[in-house]
Write an enzyme that holds these catalytic residues in place. Structure first.
Site, PDB file in Angstrom:
ATOM      1  N   THR A 135      10.532  -2.998  -1.562  1.00  0.00           N
ATOM      2  CA  THR A 135      10.202  -1.806  -2.340  1.00  0.00           C
ATOM      3  C   THR A 135       8.887  -1.975  -3.082  1.00  0.00           C
ATOM      4  O   THR A 135       8.466  -3.100  -3.399  1.00  0.00           O
ATOM      5  CB  THR A 135      11.324  -1.528  -3.368  1.00  0.00           C
ATOM      6  OG1 THR A 135      10.924  -0.493  -4.266  1.00  0.00           O
ATOM      7  CG2 THR A 135      11.623  -2.772  -4.194  1.00  0.00           C
ATOM      8  N   ASP A 136       8.254  -0.849  -3.407  1.00  0.00           N
ATOM      9  CA  ASP A 136       7.038  -0.893  -4.227  1.00  0.00           C
ATOM     10  C   ASP A 136       7.338  -1.240  -5.678  1.00  0.00           C
ATOM     11  O   ASP A 136       6.431  -1.585  -6.444  1.00  0.00           O
ATOM     12  CB  ASP A 136       6.280   0.433  -4.150  1.00  0.00           C
ATOM     13  CG  ASP A 136       7.082   1.643  -4.614  1.00  0.00           C
ATOM     14  OD1 ASP A 136       8.279   1.502  -4.946  1.00  0.00           O
ATOM     15  OD2 ASP A 136       6.513   2.756  -4.632  1.00  0.00           O
ATOM     16  N   GLU A 137       8.599  -1.187  -6.078  1.00  0.00           N
ATOM     17  CA  GLU A 137       8.941  -1.434  -7.479  1.00  0.00           C
ATOM     18  C   GLU A 137       8.694  -2.878  -7.906  1.00  0.00           C
ATOM     19  O   GLU A 137       8.605  -3.171  -9.100  1.00  0.00           O
ATOM     20  CB  GLU A 137      10.391  -1.028  -7.752  1.00  0.00           C
ATOM     21  CG  GLU A 137      10.635   0.454  -7.521  1.00  0.00           C
ATOM     22  CD  GLU A 137      11.948   0.951  -8.094  1.00  0.00           C
ATOM     23  OE1 GLU A 137      12.365   0.431  -9.144  1.00  0.00           O
ATOM     24  OE2 GLU A 137      12.540   1.855  -7.487  1.00  0.00           O
ATOM     25  N   TYR A 161      16.907  -4.568 -10.851  1.00  0.00           N
ATOM     26  CA  TYR A 161      16.797  -4.245  -9.423  1.00  0.00           C
ATOM     27  C   TYR A 161      15.494  -4.778  -8.844  1.00  0.00           C
ATOM     28  O   TYR A 161      15.484  -5.510  -7.846  1.00  0.00           O
ATOM     29  CB  TYR A 161      16.890  -2.736  -9.202  1.00  0.00           C
ATOM     30  CG  TYR A 161      16.332  -2.311  -7.861  1.00  0.00           C
ATOM     31  CD1 TYR A 161      16.897  -2.766  -6.672  1.00  0.00           C
ATOM     32  CD2 TYR A 161      15.223  -1.461  -7.767  1.00  0.00           C
ATOM     33  CE1 TYR A 161      16.383  -2.403  -5.446  1.00  0.00           C
ATOM     34  CE2 TYR A 161      14.706  -1.083  -6.541  1.00  0.00           C
ATOM     35  CZ  TYR A 161      15.279  -1.566  -5.381  1.00  0.00           C
ATOM     36  OH  TYR A 161      14.761  -1.208  -4.168  1.00  0.00           O
ATOM     37  N   LYS A 165      14.722  -7.785  -6.024  1.00  0.00           N
ATOM     38  CA  LYS A 165      13.983  -7.567  -4.771  1.00  0.00           C
ATOM     39  C   LYS A 165      12.749  -8.458  -4.713  1.00  0.00           C
ATOM     40  O   LYS A 165      12.383  -8.963  -3.646  1.00  0.00           O
ATOM     41  CB  LYS A 165      13.602  -6.099  -4.634  1.00  0.00           C
ATOM     42  CG  LYS A 165      14.770  -5.179  -4.322  1.00  0.00           C
ATOM     43  CD  LYS A 165      15.444  -5.509  -2.985  1.00  0.00           C
ATOM     44  CE  LYS A 165      14.573  -5.161  -1.803  1.00  0.00           C
ATOM     45  NZ  LYS A 165      15.292  -5.405  -0.506  1.00  0.00           N
TER      46      LYS A 165
END
Length: 354
Positions: A135-137, A161, A165
């Site tokens: 993810t870009d997060e 989260y 990741k």
């Protein structure tokens, strides 16, 4: 029959990936590994239920023994790792599951894949791939004028989260550099489209609008995300799996930066056209609620590397993708009601408590 092993294949992105992959009559078979948590739904897979190329296994990716058996039985030529706990709000209220699935699960899968890969000979060993979908997060929050995030940006996760990741990304990188496992990593922006579990922004707003409930928007609604139609994401994953450079990371974005409030306005306007209320607009149901802790202000993906190296770019604009998405939800209310009933209601009440 040649197979690929897909984890999380009964989830939103995973389920769409399986359906997209098997829509090609000449495609390899899929061994679909999913634990079937609250967000896993086999009804996504109804269209391939009787396809002999699709093998479903209700397996936890933390279960090494079961993974070893699947590798030994089906001898996949690739792994596409999509299984993850992915909802930021849930990670704030209960981070333990995110650590277990996203970190321990990825480690266990890497170990199983490595043990299998070292037994392969010649062409089979050279051709094997492990595609990790992230993810870009993991890159953290951007300011309003900051450039879009490239693959070389430093990691700065701000939620349990995204931290989990980020850890999984680092494990995948380490297995390439330490053991030579032939890995690829993608970091995608916010996906939307059919079969999205209705705790996420777009399906939740559609469901609440149609049922006359408030449309809860965090804070001032000005948090920015880049929106990627899920079919475009699936096509990008196929390209990276087929032609990506080993050990490389590829950003996958939609080039659609929108504030949350812009997204909700666009949804309301489409619903006003496609399913008008007896009086007024769906915009009347918008309700601003207390912001969530650590809410990142802006994500934005620079996906030029993927276009430059592999020729990929999204086929859908935000407008065309959103229209397809809203129409799908209007046409599939039975699926939505079934998904909504799956241990879901209390979470949303807690999540958007004012």
């Amino acid at each position: 029959m040649s197979h690929i092993l897909v984890t999380g294949g009964a989830g939103f992105i995973g389920g769409n990936f399986v359906l997209n992959w098997l829509a090609n009559p000449s495609a390899d078979g899929i061994v679909n590994v999913d634990k079937l948590t609250y967000a896993g739904n086999r009804k996504i897979l109804d269209a391939v239920e009787h396809d002999l190329r699709h093998v479903f296994s209700q397996t936890d990716i933390c279960d090494r023994t079961s993974l070893d058996c699947l590798f030994a039985q089906y001898k996949p030529r690739a792994v596409v790792h999509l299984a993850a706990e992915s909802h930021v709000d849930r990670s704030i209220h209960g981070p333990g599951e995110f650590i277990q699935t996203n970190i321990v699960g990825t480690f266990t899968l890497l170990e199983a894949a490595r043990a299998y890969w070292v037994t392969l000979d010649g062409e089979a060993k050279a051709a094997f791939r492990f595609l990790h979908v992230s993810t870009d997060e993991v890159f953290g929050s951007l300011g309003p004028t900051d450039p879009q995030t490239s693959e070389t940006a430093p990691y700065a996760p701000n939620s349990p989260y995204s931290a989990s990741k980020a850890a999984s990304d680092h494990l995948v990188r380490a297995y390439f550099h330490t053991y030579g496992l032939p890995v690829l990593t993608t970091n995608c922006s916010n996906n939307y489209g059919p079969y999205h579990f209705p705790e996420k922004l777009i399906p939740l707003m559609i469901a609440n609008a149609l049922s006359g409930k408030p449309l809860p928007v965090y804070g001032d609604g000005q948090n920015v995300r880049d929106w990627l139609y899920v079919d475009d994401h699936c096509s990008a994953l196929r390209e990276v799996l087929a032609r990506g450079r080993l050990g490389e990371t590829y950003n996958v974005g939609g080039w659609n930066e929108k504030t949350n409030l812009e997204v909700v306005y666009a949804l309301c306007d489409l619903l006003d056209q496609l399913r008008p209320k007896a009086a007024g607009s769906y915009r009347d149901q918008i309700a601003f609620v207390k912001d969530r802790p650590g809410h990142d202000r802006r994500y934005a993906i620079d996906a030029r590397k993927l276009e430059r190296e592999l020729g990929w770019k999204p086929a859908e604009t935000f407008e065309t993708g959103l229209l397809k998405t809203v129409q799908w939800y209007l046409d599939n209310q039975t699926w939505v009601l079934d998904a909504t009933s799956r241990q879901f209601g209390n979470q949303v009440v807690n999540q958007y408590a004012a």
